[in-house]
Motif scaffolding. Sequence first.
Motif, PDB file in Angstrom:
ATOM      1  N   UNK A 154      76.116  38.828  46.508  1.00  0.00           N
ATOM      2  CA  UNK A 154      75.319  39.749  47.321  1.00  0.00           C
ATOM      3  C   UNK A 154      73.837  39.456  47.108  1.00  0.00           C
ATOM      4  N   UNK A 155      73.461  39.262  45.868  1.00  0.00           N
ATOM      5  CA  UNK A 155      72.055  39.039  45.517  1.00  0.00           C
ATOM      6  C   UNK A 155      71.462  37.837  46.251  1.00  0.00           C
ATOM      7  N   UNK A 156      72.241  36.738  46.352  1.00  0.00           N
ATOM      8  CA  UNK A 156      71.710  35.525  46.983  1.00  0.00           C
ATOM      9  C   UNK A 156      71.781  35.558  48.504  1.00  0.00           C
ATOM     10  N   UNK A 157      72.466  36.564  49.080  1.00  0.00           N
ATOM     11  CA  UNK A 157      72.446  36.765  50.524  1.00  0.00           C
ATOM     12  C   UNK A 157      73.632  36.245  51.307  1.00  0.00           C
ATOM     13  N   UNK A 158      74.730  35.861  50.627  1.00  0.00           N
ATOM     14  CA  UNK A 158      75.852  35.285  51.368  1.00  0.00           C
ATOM     15  C   UNK A 158      77.026  36.244  51.574  1.00  0.00           C
ATOM     16  N   UNK A 159      76.976  37.429  50.957  1.00  0.00           N
ATOM     17  CA  UNK A 159      78.057  38.407  51.114  1.00  0.00           C
ATOM     18  C   UNK A 159      77.514  39.830  51.124  1.00  0.00           C
ATOM     19  N   UNK A 160      78.289  40.701  51.751  1.00  0.00           N
ATOM     20  CA  UNK A 160      78.035  42.136  51.699  1.00  0.00           C
ATOM     21  C   UNK A 160      78.764  42.722  50.489  1.00  0.00           C
ATOM     22  N   UNK A 161      78.333  43.889  50.011  1.00  0.00           N
ATOM     23  CA  UNK A 161      79.007  44.515  48.858  1.00  0.00           C
ATOM     24  C   UNK A 161      80.502  44.737  49.063  1.00  0.00           C
ATOM     25  N   UNK A 162      80.900  45.158  50.247  1.00  0.00           N
ATOM     26  CA  UNK A 162      82.332  45.416  50.471  1.00  0.00           C
ATOM     27  C   UNK A 162      83.137  44.121  50.409  1.00  0.00           C
ATOM     28  N   UNK A 163      82.521  42.983  50.716  1.00  0.00           N
ATOM     29  CA  UNK A 163      83.194  41.685  50.608  1.00  0.00           C
ATOM     30  C   UNK A 163      83.557  41.396  49.155  1.00  0.00           C
TER      31      UNK A 163
END
Length: 191
Positions: A154-163
């Motif tokens: 999430x931090x690096x921008x490739x996923x959402x939290x729910x992912x």
Amino acid sequence: MNRIDTILKWDHAIWVKLNNEWHVRMLDEIMPVLRNQYTWAPVYAFLLFYAVWKFGKKGLVWSAAYFITFALCDYISAGIIKEAVMRLRPCNDPINALHVRLLVECGSGYSFPSSHATNHFGMSLFLYFTFGSFYKWIKPIVLIWAALVAYAQVYVGVHYPIDVFTGAIIGSIIGFLVAKLFNKFVTLKSY
């Protein structure tokens, strides 16, 4: 607004906080390395060799079960669920791509669930329930390791939290079930 829309709204709001607002320079350097599979390759190799060295033939079976855990996690997350859901990554979503803090290459695959989270939680829970009975110290380490890798996505921008949350649940279930099956037929003992 239905429940799914509400969940997705919260998911996006949390993603904005974790990716855009709550960041520090030090983590900007650490998180891309932390989520990189090549960072952990020596750990995986060590575990496989250690199991064989320490437990002999039972270690070979453990190594096979460890690999099966990874393969199941990766296939179920990337090969089945991602292809069925087809959720765009935040960095590929035209709406979010304009303000995502992308610290790694975006990737062309889909976002839901995070295969990194699924794989790391699967392998971690397998370790937790197979080695954890005699290496007590390993239990918190493997859980923290998996959680940090998932958060890094999430931090690096490739996923959402729910992912990553869903990936963690799927991986945990797979890791637990494979470990339970392994422990039913093989008994590892530390000497």
